[in-house]
Design an enzyme around this catalytic site. Sequence first.
Site, PDB file in Angstrom:
ATOM      1  N   THR A 120       1.296 -87.984  -4.675  1.00  0.00           N
ATOM      2  CA  THR A 120       1.818 -87.892  -6.045  1.00  0.00           C
ATOM      3  C   THR A 120       0.666 -88.239  -6.979  1.00  0.00           C
ATOM      4  O   THR A 120       0.088 -89.314  -6.878  1.00  0.00           O
ATOM      5  CB  THR A 120       2.968 -88.894  -6.238  1.00  0.00           C
ATOM      6  OG1 THR A 120       3.979 -88.589  -5.281  1.00  0.00           O
ATOM      7  CG2 THR A 120       3.555 -88.807  -7.632  1.00  0.00           C
ATOM      8  N   LYS A 195       7.322 -83.014  -9.255  1.00  0.00           N
ATOM      9  CA  LYS A 195       7.480 -84.181  -8.372  1.00  0.00           C
ATOM     10  C   LYS A 195       7.973 -85.396  -9.166  1.00  0.00           C
ATOM     11  O   LYS A 195       8.944 -86.061  -8.782  1.00  0.00           O
ATOM     12  CB  LYS A 195       6.141 -84.490  -7.694  1.00  0.00           C
ATOM     13  CG  LYS A 195       6.047 -85.832  -7.025  1.00  0.00           C
ATOM     14  CD  LYS A 195       6.903 -85.901  -5.785  1.00  0.00           C
ATOM     15  CE  LYS A 195       7.018 -87.331  -5.287  1.00  0.00           C
ATOM     16  NZ  LYS A 195       7.533 -87.439  -3.945  1.00  0.00           N
ATOM     17  N   LEU A 241      24.405 -91.580  -6.667  1.00  0.00           N
ATOM     18  CA  LEU A 241      25.387 -92.022  -7.658  1.00  0.00           C
ATOM     19  C   LEU A 241      26.068 -93.316  -7.225  1.00  0.00           C
ATOM     20  O   LEU A 241      27.071 -93.705  -7.800  1.00  0.00           O
ATOM     21  CB  LEU A 241      26.451 -90.944  -7.889  1.00  0.00           C
ATOM     22  CG  LEU A 241      26.099 -89.855  -8.897  1.00  0.00           C
ATOM     23  CD1 LEU A 241      27.263 -88.893  -9.083  1.00  0.00           C
ATOM     24  CD2 LEU A 241      25.696 -90.440 -10.262  1.00  0.00           C
ATOM     25  N   GLY A 244      24.858-100.254  -7.462  1.00  0.00           N
ATOM     26  CA  GLY A 244      24.358-101.363  -6.657  1.00  0.00           C
ATOM     27  C   GLY A 244      23.389-102.195  -7.469  1.00  0.00           C
ATOM     28  O   GLY A 244      23.528-102.298  -8.692  1.00  0.00           O
ATOM     29  N   CYS A 251       8.452 -95.344  -4.563  1.00  0.00           N
ATOM     30  CA  CYS A 251       8.376 -94.051  -5.260  1.00  0.00           C
ATOM     31  C   CYS A 251       9.130 -94.015  -6.581  1.00  0.00           C
ATOM     32  O   CYS A 251       8.539 -93.715  -7.622  1.00  0.00           O
ATOM     33  CB  CYS A 251       8.885 -92.949  -4.347  1.00  0.00           C
ATOM     34  SG  CYS A 251       8.024 -92.920  -2.769  1.00  0.00           S
TER      35      CYS A 251
HETATM   36  C1  UGA Z   1      12.430 -90.999  -2.876  1.00  0.00           C
HETATM   37  C2  UGA Z   1      13.049 -89.593  -2.992  1.00  0.00           C
HETATM   38  O1  UGA Z   1      14.438 -89.651  -2.640  1.00  0.00           O
HETATM   39  C3  UGA Z   1      12.321 -88.618  -2.077  1.00  0.00           C
HETATM   40  O2  UGA Z   1      12.830 -87.317  -2.280  1.00  0.00           O
HETATM   41  C4  UGA Z   1      10.823 -88.637  -2.420  1.00  0.00           C
HETATM   42  O3  UGA Z   1      10.087 -87.767  -1.597  1.00  0.00           O
HETATM   43  C5  UGA Z   1      10.307 -90.055  -2.216  1.00  0.00           C
HETATM   44  O4  UGA Z   1      11.022 -90.937  -3.110  1.00  0.00           O
HETATM   45  C6  UGA Z   1       8.828 -90.055  -2.547  1.00  0.00           C
HETATM   46  O5  UGA Z   1       8.485 -89.820  -3.710  1.00  0.00           O
HETATM   47  O6  UGA Z   1       8.010 -90.188  -1.637  1.00  0.00           O
HETATM   48  P1  UGA Z   1      12.736 -93.044  -1.200  1.00  0.00           P
HETATM   49  O7  UGA Z   1      11.817 -93.812  -2.083  1.00  0.00           O
HETATM   50  O8  UGA Z   1      12.517 -93.092   0.269  1.00  0.00           O
HETATM   51  O9  UGA Z   1      12.703 -91.478  -1.563  1.00  0.00           O
HETATM   52  O10 UGA Z   1      14.194 -93.593  -1.531  1.00  0.00           O
HETATM   53  P2  UGA Z   1      15.604 -93.041  -2.022  1.00  0.00           P
HETATM   54  O11 UGA Z   1      16.423 -92.675  -0.859  1.00  0.00           O
HETATM   55  O12 UGA Z   1      15.463 -92.019  -3.090  1.00  0.00           O
HETATM   56  O13 UGA Z   1      16.218 -94.378  -2.651  1.00  0.00           O
HETATM   57  C7  UGA Z   1      15.543 -95.034  -3.719  1.00  0.00           C
HETATM   58  C8  UGA Z   1      16.301 -96.246  -4.175  1.00  0.00           C
HETATM   59  O14 UGA Z   1      17.510 -95.882  -4.849  1.00  0.00           O
HETATM   60  C9  UGA Z   1      16.724 -97.203  -3.063  1.00  0.00           C
HETATM   61  O15 UGA Z   1      16.496 -98.523  -3.485  1.00  0.00           O
HETATM   62  C10 UGA Z   1      18.199 -96.932  -2.904  1.00  0.00           C
HETATM   63  O16 UGA Z   1      18.917 -98.045  -2.386  1.00  0.00           O
HETATM   64  C11 UGA Z   1      18.591 -96.629  -4.343  1.00  0.00           C
HETATM   65  N1  UGA Z   1      19.816 -95.822  -4.435  1.00  0.00           N
HETATM   66  C12 UGA Z   1      19.854 -94.584  -3.884  1.00  0.00           C
HETATM   67  C13 UGA Z   1      20.939 -96.322  -5.088  1.00  0.00           C
HETATM   68  O17 UGA Z   1      20.923 -97.454  -5.614  1.00  0.00           O
HETATM   69  N2  UGA Z   1      22.053 -95.560  -5.189  1.00  0.00           N
HETATM   70  C14 UGA Z   1      22.120 -94.318  -4.631  1.00  0.00           C
HETATM   71  O18 UGA Z   1      23.181 -93.663  -4.747  1.00  0.00           O
HETATM   72  C15 UGA Z   1      20.993 -93.819  -3.956  1.00  0.00           C
END
Ligand code: UGA
Length: 444
Positions: A120, A195, A241, A244, A251
């Site tokens: 990124t 991105k 959605l 929490g 990221c």
């Molecule tokens: C994120 C993106 O989802 C990926 O598509 C992207 O490639 C990646 O960043 C990156 O840029 O490398 P990631 O950081 O692994 O992936 O995590 P997510 O699954 O997106 O979750 C991020 C945060 O949001 C976590 O703390 C999670 O607990 C929180 N979250 C997620 C919520 O609080 N509520 C939700 O409904 C979903």
Amino acid sequence: MAQVAIIGAGHLGVVYAAGLADLGHRVRVVDIDARRVRDLRRGRLWFHEPGLPELLRRVRRRVDFTTDPAEALAQAAFILVCVPTPSGPTGDLDDSMLRAAFDAIRRHVTVDAIVINKSTVPVGTAEGLFTGTGLRVVSSPEFLAEGRAVTDFFHPERIVLGTRDADAGRRVAELFGKLKAPVVHTDGTSAELAKLAANTFLAMKVSFANSLARLAESLGADTDDVTRVLALDPRIGGGHLKAGIGFGGSCLPKDVGAIEHLARDRGVSADLFGAILRVNRDQREHVIARLAEGLGSLVGKRVAVLGLAFKAGTDDTRESAGVYIAERLLTLNALVTVYDPIARIAIVYGATKASATRSALAAARGADAVVIATDWPEFSRLAPPSLAKAMRGDLVIDGPGALDPVAARAAGFRYYGFGRGGRVTAAPAGAGPAPRRSARRRRS
Ligand code: UGA
């Protein structure tokens, strides 16, 4: 079959190495960290990623790891750049490792290679840093999420190829040809912005869900039911959605910061982006406020924090809500115990530190309050009566909605669940630890 080099044996680089090898390519990964390279040669991973050790074992004859850039780069037809670009002090992205990678490529590449940038990067890198280097560069942002990166590699929602060199774009599309996904051909700047935009949108959904949860709570509505209604509309979509303690990881916070910085820099409104981060910060402080409200004072109170990984499925603790809360509690002179199924981290403040335990119930033993900070499935399996028996107090703050609020209240808990019902009753100021009550009295 193509010869591929990957610069950077981090989470991203190793997933791409294993994935591309599985597609039939020959892959060499170069990293400056000799220990990392030695471990990977022995098939050992230092981070948790489901399915990756098995995949690496399966493709081990087609992947190798080295610290020597010449060995990795000399014969490569494609070079993937997978180096970290951490946040700078004002939210901008630090591209020093990217620059070092490009220097190495210029020094060691001998064939007409195509460079595929997966890191990124600050938007404009493709049309700035890359131009005039004589290299053919395709900006191809990645969308792998930790904890499901292997699945995401094999089943991408889209492949983005940003370049003005049509032939390079076509050849990179062929490299990933076995992956069935829509390919978006665009210019480098648009690919880079896409991105940041994708991660910012996901973060915006989380901050939206958290703001909505506060409102739902004030009205006595159930936020999960409200978001279920939203999720059934395909224009909105159900992902990200869940209310929490807010988003963490390496990221989302970084990329929203980067887009906010970029908007300011370009003189356009950054209000929306800034609000996403403000809501997120406030969500964590809300937990501390709820604890203080529920326990009267935090000094000397025992608080168990369950979950240090920033989300389930990973051992990554970067920007994690659990770590933030444990650290804040230590600064407020609370006594903190922590538990995570796989993440290991020492949380220290001055002379005090959080004590790590081997199970959720061990962390909860003798606690005045429990904070569930990560959506690990095992926390949903905790039986409220067992938790109540282990604790000396009765306050539970449930970030991911792991427990059933009805069952938690039936076990005698003062349960706070982020819009999932239940209000914390304030203890009188200066009150000591809540006295242990019998299960019978708790139900009354
Ligand atoms: C994120 C993106 O989802 C990926 O598509 C992207 O490639 C990646 O960043 C990156 O840029 O490398 P990631 O950081 O692994 O992936 O995590 P997510 O699954 O997106 O979750 C991020 C945060 O949001 C976590 O703390 C999670 O607990 C929180 N979250 C997620 C919520 O609080 N509520 C939700 O409904 C979903």
